[in-house]
Design a protein around this motif. Sequence first.
Motif, short mmCIF file in Angstrom:
data_model
loop_
_atom_site.label_atom_id
_atom_site.label_comp_id
_atom_site.label_asym_id
_atom_site.label_seq_id
_atom_site.Cartn_x
_atom_site.Cartn_y
_atom_site.Cartn_z
N ASP A 156 32.64 20.27 26.12
CA ASP A 156 33.16 20.21 27.03
C ASP A 156 32.47 20.23 28.44
N LYS A 157 32.96 19.37 29.47
CA LYS A 157 32.00 19.59 30.72
C LYS A 157 32.12 20.78 31.16
N SER A 161 31.10 23.67 21.77
CA SER A 161 31.90 22.75 22.53
C SER A 161 30.98 21.78 23.55
#
Length: 231
Positions: free
Chosen positions: A205-206, A203
């Motif tokens: 994602d942040k 992932s």
Amino acid sequence: MADDQFSLFSANEAVSAPASLDYDAIPTSGNVPIPPGTYESLEQLAIHCKDCQRCGLAAERTHVVVSRGSATAPILIIGEGPGQQEDEQGLPFVGKSGQLLEKILASVRFDTSQDVYICNIVKCRPPGNRVPTSDEMAACKGYLLEQVRLVNPKIILLTGATAVKGILGLKDGITKIRGQWFEWEGRLCMPIFHPAYLLRNPSRDKGGPKWLMWQDIQTVRTKLDELLANG
Ligand code: URA
């Protein structure tokens, strides 16, 4: 990564041993450390490693995996140990983890043939890719310390928990200490995630592992630029 990039680093390149080193005088037992200053050059060290029998990993290896990259690199990267592809080719980080490592480095314009020297805590493949034991790490450590001395990098990157344990002696989780600067033997080191961990956690994602890795490598780029600018 394209195969032709690896032609730069021939595993079986013939290098002749300088006459001045007495190989027979270097300890062969894994319990006796290799003294600092043993090797005059990385070539001497590589020749000696190829015959190493200091621990049980020697029995099952195809190749001793010493290094790839530049011998004068400002960044030295330490991984855990060779996997199957590394064992077959005699070069570190040439499998899937290595391909991701190349991408991470390229994202901040680090060139493997110039800016980095890549090696591992142990130079022979642990069977089934298990984590190397403390004895195996200790038997191999003298070679690694000599590589660090001879390359003399400005920054050392420790990829994953085994590299952190082998160099800093810390057993902290990598998630807790990644991205932080540590001083070790007067050198600047940063623990970072192992690329294999990122392959298992893809992932972007942040705040996730990949995002954090990209923050860390940018921090390394900025620090190296500063160090180079200040001589
Ligand atoms: N993983 C490592 O830690 N080192 C390698 O050389 C390859 C995969």
